[in-house]
Structure formats: C-alpha cells, structure tokens
Design an enzyme around this catalytic site. Structure first.
Site, PDB file in Angstrom:
ATOM      1  N   GLU A  59      -4.539   0.068  -8.541  1.00 52.37           N
ATOM      2  CA  GLU A  59      -3.388   0.914  -8.865  1.00 52.37           C
ATOM      3  C   GLU A  59      -2.286   0.025  -9.432  1.00 52.37           C
ATOM      4  O   GLU A  59      -1.857  -0.932  -8.776  1.00 52.37           O
ATOM      5  CB  GLU A  59      -2.879   1.654  -7.619  1.00 52.37           C
ATOM      6  CG  GLU A  59      -3.756   2.815  -7.200  1.00 52.37           C
ATOM      7  CD  GLU A  59      -3.195   3.569  -6.000  1.00 52.37           C
ATOM      8  OE1 GLU A  59      -3.412   4.786  -5.922  1.00 52.37           O
ATOM      9  OE2 GLU A  59      -2.559   2.945  -5.133  1.00 52.37           O
ATOM     10  N   SER A  86       0.811  -1.215   0.000  1.00 44.73           N
ATOM     11  CA  SER A  86       0.000   0.000   0.000  1.00 44.73           C
ATOM     12  C   SER A  86       0.846   1.268   0.000  1.00 44.73           C
ATOM     13  O   SER A  86       0.375   2.320  -0.428  1.00 44.73           O
ATOM     14  CB  SER A  86      -0.909   0.027   1.239  1.00 44.73           C
ATOM     15  OG  SER A  86      -1.727  -1.107   1.293  1.00 44.73           O
ATOM     16  N   HIS A 119      -1.767  -2.856  -6.692  1.00 42.83           N
ATOM     17  CA  HIS A 119      -2.342  -2.472  -5.399  1.00 42.83           C
ATOM     18  C   HIS A 119      -3.859  -2.605  -5.457  1.00 42.83           C
ATOM     19  O   HIS A 119      -4.558  -1.737  -5.995  1.00 42.83           O
ATOM     20  CB  HIS A 119      -1.927  -1.049  -5.031  1.00 42.83           C
ATOM     21  CG  HIS A 119      -2.494  -0.597  -3.720  1.00 42.83           C
ATOM     22  ND1 HIS A 119      -2.840   0.705  -3.455  1.00 42.83           N
ATOM     23  CD2 HIS A 119      -2.799  -1.300  -2.582  1.00 42.83           C
ATOM     24  CE1 HIS A 119      -3.327   0.795  -2.225  1.00 42.83           C
ATOM     25  NE2 HIS A 119      -3.304  -0.404  -1.687  1.00 42.83           N
ATOM     26  N   ASN A 123      -3.395   6.442  -1.231  1.00 42.75           N
ATOM     27  CA  ASN A 123      -2.994   6.461   0.179  1.00 42.75           C
ATOM     28  C   ASN A 123      -2.149   7.681   0.519  1.00 42.75           C
ATOM     29  O   ASN A 123      -2.135   8.135   1.663  1.00 42.75           O
ATOM     30  CB  ASN A 123      -2.248   5.178   0.535  1.00 42.75           C
ATOM     31  CG  ASN A 123      -3.208   4.039   0.799  1.00 42.75           C
ATOM     32  OD1 ASN A 123      -4.370   4.250   1.109  1.00 42.75           O
ATOM     33  ND2 ASN A 123      -2.739   2.808   0.661  1.00 42.75           N
TER      34      ASN A 123
END
Length: 696
Positions: free
Chosen positions: A446, A413, A434, A484
C-alpha cells in the site's frame, strides 16, 4: 507471411528458407503472443516447410526479448478465430521434417505448448517454461495437459499444470522438458541440433506413451490438489486431464481438454480470475502520473530490525538495492542480523537460493547503531513500534539528518501519516509504504499519499514496487488505509458472531470454506493480538458509546495471550500445531452471558454472508470517501493482502456478479442489531437502488 520476407517487412511470422535448415521467426512485439495473425503465419510457414524440398529441417525462434509468452490478451473474451491454436500445434508436430524450438525468455501457455509439439527443444540458461492457465481459471487448451506428461511423466506434469508455476531452464532440462541448454548462440545451437536430426526418426511428443500412476495414488493426488485449490475449479479439472493422458490417445485427450477449456472459459471463476489478472496491471496506472518521473533510489535505510524491518531489508536486498539497517541497541541489531541471515539460510537449505547468491545479498546489507549513519540514503523507511509519538520523534530526528530530496517512508499499519509528516520540514517528501508480513514474501504494497505528498514521491513508490516485484495500490490517509480498515470491520462482525453462538474455529472454518487460506482468528494469532489491542486502546477515547463492543480479544491480551509468538491466543499452540482451547471457549460463553444473549448454532452460510456484507459495505465507504479511486484497488488489496479468494475476483467484483440487493439487506439488518458503524455506504445504496454496477 511470405516465403522469403525481408527483416524490414512487418509480418509477425517470417520464414527464412535457408537450406538445409530453415528458420521460422515470430516477431509480434512485445511478447510474441499467439494472435490470430501469428497463428495464421505459423500454419502457412509449416506448410511451406513441408512442401519445399530444399528444406530438410526447421528452427522456430522469436525476435525480441522472449519466446512466445502466451495468448494475446486483446482476444480475451472474444470468440476464437481460425486457425485455432490446437490445429496449428498439431501441424507443427505432424511436420514431416524435424522442428526444433529455440527458446529464450519465457515460453508460457501457448508458447510452451508450441515447444512441446516441436520435435526437440534448445533453451537459453535464463529461459523459463510454464502452463499458467489455471491462474486464469482455465486449463491449457492446445494439448498441454496431454503432451507434457508424455515428456516428463505424470507426477511432474501434475505439479506444473495444476500449480501454473514456471520452471527455469535448468529444471526443465532435468525434467526432460528441453533437450539441450544453449552454450552461447541460441539459434546456431538449435540449427546444429536440427542438422543432427535430419534423416532420423521424428520424435513426436504426442506418440510417446505415458507410464500410468497407481489408481489409489492418482485418486489421492487429485484429492490433494483439489484441497489445496480451496474452491478453485481449474486445478482439479487440470489434474483429471493430466491423469487421462495415460489412458487416452492424444487425439481423444485433446478433445477432452478442449471441451474442458471451453467450459471453464465461460465460467464465473474464469471471469473473476481474468478480472484479477487485469486489475493487478491496472493498479500500477494512476491518472495524472503518466508523465511524472520517479526520483532515483539505490541507497535505502531501514530503521528497525524487528520482523517487519528485517523482511523489508530482505525485499530490497533481493532487488539489488544498497541497504542499511539501523537499531537503537547492539542487542536489537544483532537479533535483526541473525533474523535476516536465518531467512537466507532457509532459502539455501530448501534449494531456492544458492549459497553464493545468499552471500552476495548479505553483503548488500549493512548494519549500524543510530540514525546518523543514514545521511547518504535516498530513501529511509521506518519499521519501529506502532506508536504515533514514537514515529513522530523518529521523523523529527531523521528530518535533521537526511539531505534534501531523500524520501521518508513509514510502514505504519493504521496511524495518520499526515500527523507523522507534520513534524518534519518536508511533508511533501513523506509517504506511507505499508508492507505486509512477511515483507519479503507478501506481494501487496500500500502506497499511502497524504494531501501534501508530491506526485514524484508517489511515482517513486510505484517504481520501487516494480523493482521489488510487489503489487502496489495507491491510497489516501484514513485509519487502517484500505486493507486494515476493512479487516477491522469484518473482524468486529466475527466477534459479534462469537457472542451470538459461534466459536473461533467454526468461524475460521466457514471462511476457509469460502476460500480464504486462513480465518480471521487464525490470522490474528499469526500477526499478533497485541497490534490490534494497541489500536483499540488508542481509539477507545473516541469510540461511540452506543457502538457494540466485544472485549474478548482484550481479555486474551490481558492474560498475555498474543498469539503464536506466546504459544496461545485465540488458539493454543503445541509444537506449532493449532488446537481449540477450552479457556477461549469459556471466555466466549461468559461474554454472551454478560450481554444477555442466548447462544445458538450459526450455520456457515450465515457466517459467510455477514462477513461478506461487512467487507463490501466498508469497501463502499472507502470508495465514497475517495480513499481509492477505483473498485479494483480494493479488490487487489483484499486478494493479495488478506487472502480473499482470487477465483471470486475480489469483494466488489463479486458483489456485482452476485447482486447487491442481498448484501444491502444484510447490512440493514446488522445496522438494526449492532448500531453505529453499520450505516450502509452511499455507493452500496446507490448501486443497489439503481441497479448500476461497479463494473460496467
């Protein structure tokens, strides 16, 4: 359109005037959209059917892979040209001879409305129907809200029109949306039904009565729909129109529907949702990859059978891949196998999956101890603990086991994928994939490329996303990538708000009123506070000592409060229900005292504007650093990974629409108060100063 066009001719609508049943064929690749030429051709064909005494009934069918799948997207944003679709559809229903729709593929939007206006409908078992206009901030504009309740009743029509969901042919048959399912030859079956209808009273949908709903029940239902829409206007408007079908004649109901459609078409929300629609398609088109062939992938290995690994395994099994899940212990492996079986059992219990389909998918997933069993895999994805050295050790191991050409992917992440790739002899074959939790449900993926990841590996990631029915965004390496990284920044702002006077439930409520499905503290509890805690500890040695740091989350973790999984985090959970916890309130107030801050009431609009400023500023920094190439990449990540309301179009689209000056002012104010980390991004400053927009 000619009365007897040959198949070689290029008209998008052909009338094949066989007696006694003619066929109108729509042939407008790729999806038979209702373009102006199709509308014109259909109207002329129906008029010819009415005029021709040798034709006693007609079947409407489509060439290619689908029935009419909706409007022509090339006409979006243009002034409508005659003939208008409602007029064409009214002519179909008014035809003096039986009209039977033969439906394969998808009948969506205007295509579904064409089917509704037909006097009968035959569908292939694999066909599906839907009125998805609310997903574009619109309502059906050619009678869908008025004819659908006349066929299937108010309750079912409210569900379909306000959700925009598709229904498969079997459900459509149960609802009364179709009359028959084809047993083999769709057109022949439709012709047989048309023959049966010759000489019979015509079943015009618009003439059917609608059983009204109790006034109190109708009001409650409409309120529930508006609540679930979380600020989106179209579902509530659609509900009002559907309910009106019980009290208005078709003509009057359609007039109200058209008025609402035109009103919404020019709205900010519809513009935002159209942007979201096109952005979801544009993210898959990456400059320089058009001619790059992806590597073949069928056998997939997954290291780690925890929540993420299990979800990833399910996603690949659902897409038809050969999956093998490995763990380090029998106990962990058995727990993962149980976790996967439980997900499928729940799907069977809810009716979303048949028992036979569940068993077939479970058979595609194998289990083993240790990584040595992965030597025949085309792709291996790690989903182990979020620790750099753990992942680097695993990749060293995999590098010695996997054959050349196998792609190594990490589901990290936050971590630097370049550092993970550097321990292998094949950094060009390493990529970040991801997934978002739960991986079998969340649409966003992602795809993170390092400076050494080859183009064909990125192309493979995009190809996998398509097979998995995910929405991919390609980005480069930075801490937290796109989503994130932005989340970390606006979560910090939420924590600053805590110290200044707000409480977690007040911040969450403000963000939910903005349109997010959950606020940041509820999301943290759902994801687990320990993940972000590990990141903060990893970054602590390099943190700028001048940066304002809030330690409330650290204190929660030190108390063993990691969120829902431990029964307590920012909230307390009793029987799964979220409750405000006095323990957290005390921690928050103590933090304010330590910092010497006088707590004050913070209104919802200030909470929203500060969070929005944090999101937009960090997004602009990501663009400045070329982590992604386009603003729409950020918008797609935030909408599909973090619940940014799609009816706002994503943070950067919205920033352009509302103006950047107020956001820049908020950023500068926060920079003065909060210190490092709040310097305005070059992109944001440049756009605000020049008046230029991200979206010309």
């Amino acid at each position: 359109m000619t009365a007897a066009a040959s198949p070689e001719q290029a008209e998008p609508v052909r009338l094949i005037p066989t007696a006694p049943v003619a066929v109108i064929e729509i042939d407008n690749p790729p999806v038979n959209a209702t373009s102006q030429t199709v509308r014109t051709g259909l109207l002329e064909a129906i008029r010819e059917v009415d005029r021709n005494p040798q034709i006693e009934a007609v079947v409407m069918a489509c060439a290619g892979r689908t029935f009419v799948a909706g409007a022509d997207i090339r006409e979006f944003g243009q002034s409508p040209r005659e003939p208008h679709l409602p007029d064409v559809i009214n002519a179909i229903e008014a035809c003096s001879k039986p009209v039977v729709a033969a439906i394969h593929g998808t009948a969506l939007g205007g295509g579904c409305e064409i089917a509704l206006a037909s006097h009968a409908r035959v569908a292939e078992p694999g066909a599906s129907f839907g009125l998805p206009e609310v997903k574009l901030g619109l309502v059906p504009g050619a009678g869908g809200t008025q004819r659908l309740p006349r066929l299937i009743g108010l309750e079912a029509a409210l569900d379909l029109v306000t959700s925009g969901r598709n229904v498969k042919a079997a459900e459509a048959l149960r609802l009364g949306l179709v009359d028959r399912l084809s047993s083999g030859d769709l057109r022949q079956d439709a012709i047989e039904l048309a023959r049966e209808l010759i000489g019979q009273p015509l079943r015009r949908t618009g003439e059917r009565p609608v059983a009204p709903m109790d006034a109190e029940a109708a009001s409650a239902k409409a309120a529930e729909i508006r609540r679930k829409a979380r600020g989106a206007e179209a579902p509530g408007k659609a509900a009002e129109l559907v309910l009106l079908s019980a009290s208005l004649p078709l003509k009057d109901g359609m007039a109200r529907e058209r008025e609402t459609f035109l009103e919404l078409r020019s709205s900010e929300q519809s513009a935002a949702l159209r942007h979201a629609f096109f952005a979801e398609r544009e993210v898959t088109r990456l400059p320089g990859l058009d001619s790059v062939e992806p590597r073949p992938v069928q056998k997939v290995g997954i290291v780690g059978a925890g929540t993420m690994g299990s979800g990833i395994a399910i996603a690949f099994a659902d897409a038809g891949f050969d999956v093998k899940v490995v763990e380090t212990s029998e106990q962990a492996l058995a727990a993962g196998q149980t976790r996967i079986a439980d997900v499928y059992d729940k799907q069977v219990g809810s009716g979303r999956l048949t028992a036979a389909a569940r068993d077939e998918r479970l058979r595609t997933i194998g289990y083993a101890l240790g990584t040595s069993s992965l030597s025949d895999r085309d792709l291996v994805i790690e989903a182990v603990f979020e620790d750099l050295e753990v992942k680097r050790s695993l990749f060293r191991d995999l590098d010695g086991i996997l054959p050349p050409g196998t792609i190594l992917a990490t589901n990290t992440s936050y971590l630097d994928i370049s550092l993970i790739a550097s321990v292998t002899s094949r950094p060009a074959d390493v990529v970040g994939l991801h997934f978002f939790s739960p991986a079998n449900v969340m649409k966003l993926l992602e795809i993170v490329r390092t400076d050494k990841t080859t183009a064909d590996v990125v192309a493979t990631g995009l190809s996998l996303a398509k097979r998995l029915r995910k929405i991919p965004v390609v980005c480069r390496v930075c801490d937290g990538f796109v989503g994130n990284r932005i989340l970390s920044r606006y979560r910090l702002q939420a924590e600053y708000l805590l110290e200044e006077g707000a409480l977690p439930h007040e911040i969450d409520a403000a963000l939910e009123a903005f349109g997010f499905p959950m606020g940041p503290f509820a999301v943290s509890d759902l994801a687990g506070l320990d993940i972000a805690w590990a990141r903060r500890k990893r970054l602590a040695p390099t943190r700028d000592p001048r940066e304002r740091y809030v330690d409330i989350a650290d204190r929660l973790c030190e108390a063993g409060r990691f969120g829902r999984k431990t029964g307590a985090g920012w909230y307390r959970y009793e029987g799964g229900k979220r409750e405000v916890d006095p323990f957290v309130t005390t921690l928050v107030e103590e933090s304010s005292q330590r910092r010497g801050l006088t707590r004050r009431r913070i209104p919802a609009d200030e909470i929203q504007s500060r969070i929005r400023a944090a999101i937009v500023n960090e997004a602009c920094k990501i663009l400045d650093e070329r982590i992604v190439e386009r603003p729409l990449d950020v918008d797609v990540v935030m909408m599909h990974g973090y619940g940014y309301p799609a009816w706002r179009g994503g943070p950067l689209f919205e920033a352009d629409r509302v103006g950047l000056q107020p956001i820049l002012a908020q950023v500068k104010e926060r920079a003065d108060q909060d210190g490092p980390g709040w310097e305005p991004a070059d992109g944001l400053v440049g756009c605000a100063a020049s008046g230029a927009k991200f979206y010309p």
